[in-house]
Design an enzyme around this catalytic site. Sequence first.
Site, PDB file in Angstrom:
ATOM      1  N   ASP A   1      -7.986  -6.292   6.938  1.00  0.00           N
ATOM      2  CA  ASP A   1      -8.638  -6.867   5.499  1.00  0.00           C
ATOM      3  C   ASP A   1      -9.486  -8.283   6.057  1.00  0.00           C
ATOM      4  OD1 ASP A   1      -7.897  -5.689   3.155  1.00  0.00           O
ATOM      5  OD2 ASP A   1      -5.814  -5.762   3.479  1.00  0.00           O
TER       6      ASP A   1
ATOM      7  N   ASP B   1      16.643  -9.870  -4.749  1.00  0.00           N
ATOM      8  CA  ASP B   1      17.902  -9.385  -5.468  1.00  0.00           C
ATOM      9  C   ASP B   1      18.249  -7.960  -4.921  1.00  0.00           C
ATOM     10  OD1 ASP B   1      18.004 -11.743  -7.048  1.00  0.00           O
ATOM     11  OD2 ASP B   1      17.501 -10.852  -8.880  1.00  0.00           O
TER      12      ASP B   1
ATOM     13  N   GLU C   1      -5.386 -12.975   5.888  1.00  0.00           N
ATOM     14  CA  GLU C   1      -5.981 -11.781   5.979  1.00  0.00           C
ATOM     15  C   GLU C   1      -7.575 -11.870   5.537  1.00  0.00           C
ATOM     16  OE1 GLU C   1      -4.053  -8.167   4.461  1.00  0.00           O
ATOM     17  OE2 GLU C   1      -2.821  -9.754   3.130  1.00  0.00           O
TER      18      GLU C   1
ATOM     19  N   HIS D   1       0.879  -1.236  -0.017  1.00  0.00           N
ATOM     20  CA  HIS D   1       0.152  -0.011   0.014  1.00  0.00           C
ATOM     21  C   HIS D   1       0.910   1.409  -0.078  1.00  0.00           C
ATOM     22  CE1 HIS D   1      -3.609  -2.122   0.233  1.00  0.00           C
ATOM     23  NE2 HIS D   1      -2.964  -2.936   1.426  1.00  0.00           N
TER      24      HIS D   1
ATOM     25  N   ARG E   1       7.067  -6.044   2.535  1.00  0.00           N
ATOM     26  CA  ARG E   1       5.952  -6.578   2.050  1.00  0.00           C
ATOM     27  C   ARG E   1       5.855  -6.413   0.759  1.00  0.00           C
ATOM     28  NH1 ARG E   1      -0.266  -5.557   4.346  1.00  0.00           N
ATOM     29  NH2 ARG E   1       0.189  -3.685   3.857  1.00  0.00           N
TER      30      ARG E   1
END
Length: 265
Positions: free
Chosen positions: A180, A84, A154, A45, A70
Amino acid sequence: MSTFREALAGAQAPLVGLWNASGSAVAAEIMAGSGADLLLVDGEHGPITVSELLPILHAAAAYPVTTLVRVPWNDPVIIKQVLDLGAQNLLVPMVSTADDARAAVRAARYPGGPGEREGTRGIGSALARSSRWGRIAGYVQGADSHVSVTVQIETADAVANAAEIAAVEGVDAVFIGPTDLAGSMGFPGRPSEQAVVDAVDAAIDAVRAAGKPVGVNTFAEADADRCIARGAAFVFVAADVTLMARGSEAAVARLKQARTEADSY
């Protein structure tokens, strides 16, 4: 750097974390220096692209904090890029089934030899910060020891499947997102509904019974206390953006109220 898996294994008490949701490296450094055990960088988000993630990782690296990233989705391409770049600890959102969890683990792992682990991570470590551009000897063979995978429960389906998700080999921890979850249960914006609280508690119990550490997003003190008492191994208690929003409001509220009262006389 130690992984989240190692931080959990060595913890003597529940770990406490903060979010970096702003995408600001300065805010990340402030959060990392707060004494928090964990820093969660929100690429789902938050306004954070892969290239913008790098200065955040640089800023946090100077502090004794375990940084998780996240990713926006359970996508092998994004997971490859983030790993990476040098992120060691992944949080994969919206994992609702054991198959979802297995996909996240495969994306985080290099292919193994015949009969060894499954993995789909592209092998470009010599070109990447993850191996310090080839300076970490045997990085590809030992990459699993440098990476941890946490999956996020969630949805109502995820709660029902919590034990199976937690049991997936390669899943190091499970993180519960009540907001959520509330939406998926028909209570958007109302994570304090008793049915949602009960679902969170049920997920904690199921993950712990499967032998994996479990954490919860708990911005209310009472929620953090309840989840820790139930056995949560880690909690996230605030975000940089909410601290700035609520703190800035509080900083001006008293004087504005006093001015309003004075003008009314």
